[in-house]
Scaffold this motif. Structure first.
Motif, PDB file in Angstrom:
ATOM      1  N   TRP A 183       7.082  51.020  31.540  1.00 25.08           N
ATOM      2  CA  TRP A 183       5.957  51.351  32.566  1.00 25.08           C
ATOM      3  C   TRP A 183       7.184  52.647  33.319  1.00 25.08           C
ATOM      4  N   LYS A 184       7.430  51.929  33.636  1.00 21.91           N
ATOM      5  CA  LYS A 184       8.298  53.723  35.089  1.00 21.91           C
ATOM      6  C   LYS A 184       8.866  54.486  33.994  1.00 21.91           C
ATOM      7  N   LYS A 185       9.556  54.100  33.312  1.00 28.80           N
ATOM      8  CA  LYS A 185       9.497  55.427  31.999  1.00 28.80           C
ATOM      9  C   LYS A 185       8.756  56.023  31.665  1.00 28.80           C
ATOM     10  N   TYR A 186       7.428  55.490  31.750  1.00 30.51           N
ATOM     11  CA  TYR A 186       6.210  55.939  30.915  1.00 30.51           C
ATOM     12  C   TYR A 186       5.730  56.782  32.217  1.00 30.51           C
ATOM     13  N   LEU A 187       5.108  56.523  33.322  1.00 29.86           N
ATOM     14  CA  LEU A 187       4.771  56.701  34.220  1.00 29.86           C
ATOM     15  C   LEU A 187       5.627  58.028  34.583  1.00 29.86           C
ATOM     16  N   GLY A 188       7.347  58.754  34.944  1.00 28.63           N
ATOM     17  CA  GLY A 188       7.607  59.356  35.241  1.00 28.63           C
ATOM     18  C   GLY A 188       7.873  60.176  33.945  1.00 28.63           C
ATOM     19  N   SER A 189       7.064  60.819  32.626  1.00 25.79           N
ATOM     20  CA  SER A 189       7.049  61.389  31.728  1.00 25.79           C
ATOM     21  C   SER A 189       5.791  62.432  32.102  1.00 25.79           C
ATOM     22  N   GLY A 190       4.952  62.521  30.924  1.00 24.89           N
ATOM     23  CA  GLY A 190       4.326  63.758  30.823  1.00 24.89           C
ATOM     24  C   GLY A 190       3.028  63.297  30.624  1.00 24.89           C
ATOM     25  N   ARG A 191       2.804  61.806  30.421  1.00 28.92           N
ATOM     26  CA  ARG A 191       1.723  60.987  30.144  1.00 28.92           C
ATOM     27  C   ARG A 191       1.177  61.196  29.009  1.00 28.92           C
ATOM     28  N   GLU A 192       1.705  62.532  27.786  1.00 27.84           N
ATOM     29  CA  GLU A 192       1.193  62.726  26.375  1.00 27.84           C
ATOM     30  C   GLU A 192       0.872  62.125  25.672  1.00 27.84           C
ATOM     31  N   GLU A 193       0.398  62.081  24.850  1.00 25.25           N
ATOM     32  CA  GLU A 193       0.153  60.910  23.483  1.00 25.25           C
ATOM     33  C   GLU A 193       1.764  60.016  23.137  1.00 25.25           C
ATOM     34  N   LYS A 194       2.407  61.342  23.025  1.00 23.94           N
ATOM     35  CA  LYS A 194       3.717  60.596  22.698  1.00 23.94           C
ATOM     36  C   LYS A 194       4.344  59.881  23.111  1.00 23.94           C
ATOM     37  N   ASP A 195       4.066  60.095  24.556  1.00 30.10           N
ATOM     38  CA  ASP A 195       4.571  58.999  25.373  1.00 30.10           C
ATOM     39  C   ASP A 195       4.260  57.816  25.535  1.00 30.10           C
ATOM     40  N   LYS A 196       3.156  57.740  24.983  1.00 33.07           N
ATOM     41  CA  LYS A 196       2.090  56.611  25.326  1.00 33.07           C
ATOM     42  C   LYS A 196       2.958  56.027  23.987  1.00 33.07           C
ATOM     43  N   GLU A 197       2.683  56.867  22.700  1.00 38.55           N
ATOM     44  CA  GLU A 197       3.502  56.165  21.927  1.00 38.55           C
ATOM     45  C   GLU A 197       4.591  55.551  21.902  1.00 38.55           C
TER      46      GLU A 197
END
Length: 137
Positions: A112-126
């Motif tokens: 989840w920390k990696k996701y929070l540091g991403s652009g939080r786009e649909e690809k990041d959710k996937e």
């Protein structure tokens, strides 16, 4: 000097469980995950679907741990609510995670920390939803 070791359990990823807009990663946790029956999983999923919490209308991500303890289960339903805190559905002050569950929770917190540091786009959710832990805890 103590030489006894605490017994291990094993986490097995079981895919994505979706209720409306909420997507959960599903984990079985047991001494032998093959002992978690399909009927017990179906019953647990029905329980979550019928919970007072309205997962159907909340665009959320999280994970479920179905922990087999002897002949019984603990069902941990956790969501992130798009923040850096983990939310767990319960009504009173209860123990949160045991030593076995903590292995999964730690892995999920890092994912989840990696996701929070991403652009939080649909690809990041996937990417988050496809990043599972499996193994000994």
């Amino acid at each position: 000097m103590r030489t006894n070791t605490y017994p291990s359990k094993y986490a097995q990823a079981k895919g994505i469980f979706t209720i409306g807009k909420t997507k959960f990663k599903w984990y079985d946790l047991a001494s032998d995950p093959s002992e978690v029956s399909r009927q017990d999983i179906d019953n647990a999923q029905l329980c979550i679907e019928n919970a007072e919490e309205n997962f159907k209308n909340i665009d959320d991500l999280g994970f479920v741990i179905m922990h087999r303890c002897g002949e019984n289960y603990l069902l941990l339903v956790c969501t992130w609510r798009s923040e850096n805190e983990l939310w767990e559905r319960n009504k009173t002050h209860l123990p949160t995670y045991c030593v076995w569950e903590m292995g999964i929770v730690y892995y999920e917190s890092q994912s989840w920390k990696k996701y929070l540091g991403s652009g939080r786009e649909e690809k990041d959710k996937e990417d988050y939803l496809n990043d599972f832990f499996e193994g000994e805890v």
